[in-house]
Design a protein around this motif. Sequence first.
Motif, short mmCIF file in Angstrom:
data_model
loop_
_atom_site.label_atom_id
_atom_site.label_comp_id
_atom_site.label_asym_id
_atom_site.label_seq_id
_atom_site.Cartn_x
_atom_site.Cartn_y
_atom_site.Cartn_z
N PRO A 191 40.99 53.14 44.79
CA PRO A 191 40.23 52.12 45.15
C PRO A 191 40.84 50.39 44.24
CG PRO A 191 39.85 54.33 43.29
CD PRO A 191 41.18 54.14 44.20
N LEU A 192 41.12 50.82 43.38
CA LEU A 192 42.12 49.58 42.98
C LEU A 192 42.54 48.45 44.08
CD1 LEU A 192 43.32 50.63 39.52
CD2 LEU A 192 40.47 50.04 39.86
N ILE A 193 43.28 49.19 45.46
CA ILE A 193 43.94 47.96 45.86
C ILE A 193 42.74 47.83 46.96
CG2 ILE A 193 45.40 48.82 47.76
CD1 ILE A 193 47.60 51.01 45.70
N LEU A 194 42.39 48.90 47.17
CA LEU A 194 40.92 48.01 48.15
C LEU A 194 40.34 47.32 48.10
CD1 LEU A 194 39.90 51.63 49.63
CD2 LEU A 194 40.74 50.27 50.86
N ALA A 195 39.82 47.26 45.91
CA ALA A 195 39.19 45.99 45.78
C ALA A 195 39.95 44.94 45.76
CB ALA A 195 39.05 46.51 44.47
N THR A 196 41.79 45.02 45.53
CA THR A 196 42.25 43.92 45.44
C THR A 196 42.71 43.50 46.67
OG1 THR A 196 43.98 44.44 44.15
CG2 THR A 196 45.01 42.87 45.06
N MET A 197 42.37 44.08 47.67
CA MET A 197 42.78 43.85 49.37
C MET A 197 41.38 42.88 49.87
SD MET A 197 44.51 47.12 51.17
CE MET A 197 45.09 46.12 52.58
N SER A 224 50.02 45.63 37.71
CA SER A 224 48.97 45.55 36.66
C SER A 224 47.76 47.09 37.77
CB SER A 224 48.33 44.25 36.68
OG SER A 224 49.18 43.45 36.09
N LEU A 225 47.62 46.90 38.80
CA LEU A 225 46.80 48.06 39.62
C LEU A 225 47.79 49.35 39.18
CD1 LEU A 225 45.80 46.77 42.60
CD2 LEU A 225 44.95 46.52 41.10
N TRP A 226 49.00 49.22 39.52
CA TRP A 226 49.58 50.56 38.80
C TRP A 226 49.60 50.97 37.32
CZ3 TRP A 226 51.65 54.59 42.21
CH2 TRP A 226 51.90 53.82 43.67
N LEU A 227 50.10 50.19 36.81
CA LEU A 227 49.81 50.30 35.57
C LEU A 227 48.58 51.33 34.98
CD1 LEU A 227 51.52 50.77 32.61
CD2 LEU A 227 49.90 48.33 32.25
N ILE A 228 47.37 50.09 35.11
CA ILE A 228 46.12 50.51 34.90
C ILE A 228 45.92 52.00 35.66
CG2 ILE A 228 43.62 50.87 35.57
CD1 ILE A 228 43.90 47.66 35.57
N ILE A 278 33.57 45.42 46.22
CA ILE A 278 33.74 45.15 48.17
C ILE A 278 32.60 44.77 49.03
CG2 ILE A 278 33.41 47.02 49.80
CD1 ILE A 278 35.71 47.99 48.85
N LEU A 279 31.50 45.56 47.67
CA LEU A 279 30.15 44.84 47.89
C LEU A 279 29.35 43.01 48.15
CD1 LEU A 279 27.05 45.44 49.41
CD2 LEU A 279 26.29 46.06 47.19
N PHE A 280 29.95 43.32 46.83
CA PHE A 280 30.03 41.35 47.18
C PHE A 280 31.10 40.38 47.98
CE2 PHE A 280 32.41 37.87 44.54
CZ PHE A 280 31.45 36.78 44.75
N THR A 281 32.36 40.81 48.24
CA THR A 281 32.83 39.34 48.80
C THR A 281 32.54 40.29 50.32
OG1 THR A 281 34.20 41.87 49.18
CG2 THR A 281 34.54 40.64 47.34
N TYR A 282 32.45 41.27 50.57
CA TYR A 282 31.30 41.30 51.99
C TYR A 282 29.81 40.65 52.41
CZ TYR A 282 28.94 43.35 56.39
OH TYR A 282 28.68 43.59 57.50
#
Length: 331
Positions: A116-122, A151-155, A212-216
Amino acid sequence: MRTSIGVVFKMQNMTEFPGNATSHKRLSVIIKLSVVIPFFCVFLCLIVVMLHIFASHRQFLDSTRYILFANMLINDTLHLLSSVLLFICFMVRLKFALVYCVPLLFFSTATFQNTPLILATMSLERYVAIFYPLQCPAAWRSDRIWIIILSLWLISCISPLILFSIGKSDPALNIISTPVLCRVSLVSSSPIQELFRAAIDFLFFAVVAVVILFTYVRILLETRKLRQDKVSVSKAMHTVLLHGLQLLLCMLAFTNPIIVTLIVLHANWLPEHISFFFFFCFIVIPRFLSPLIYGFRDQSLRACIGKQFLCCSNKLKPSVRGKLQDNLLAS
């Protein structure tokens, strides 16, 4: 809530006659392995082809979007590799020491939470590309995006470390020599661990859903304002929508305990078959669709994939001709 591999391990014993139960169990294991392993092999071939394309074409390495996509492919590969290995070990009842089991559980949990972190970043990358095309923030440039990725991998790695460390191990269990059936309950079965995992999973997916909702919505509103370049904005909107669909598929994995209970109460399905259905549909299939959805819908990447397979077929044809000529000469 459970991590992805926990979806598989909610199995119960069969209540049939011993002889029929054994043969039925073996057939069930063979069918399940015959379904999962080919899918994973095809997925792995697609990933290898795409990563080879990224490594051999400089234009992809200079684009933030493609770098994030490659990171998602690597994460999905590690997640499926660890999850499928745990699935196979559980199906064949293979036991090994806990010191080898923990790394598999760790990678399965960390990569599942990293998705989910990667999806949000994309999604945020598409937002930045649309609203700041000429003044891209430094952190989102292709030469700096690795900071965000690390940072995503660390979290995502900190969470399972805390989860496994707050549990109490069985004093009679030797982590080096005692063979065990590798499953999540061995390292995270206490109530405090259950509460911590549920809170982390809810926090991750709630934050990502809001992003994701905000960006969409912002990109959707932007399409109505722009008079030019509506095509690229529309593509970005569809990409964010696909991120939301994939996030929904990942979130459905958390409904497994509820759905299993409801189906068992109102149907004759065995719990292990229901758990396998959830594992295949909400763990294997979403990761299998990722390279298809994001790779083949991109014109540049699709063209490179077509050339890659065309080159492979051209290389195979001369070897086939050579074998036929050798057979004719030998005869």
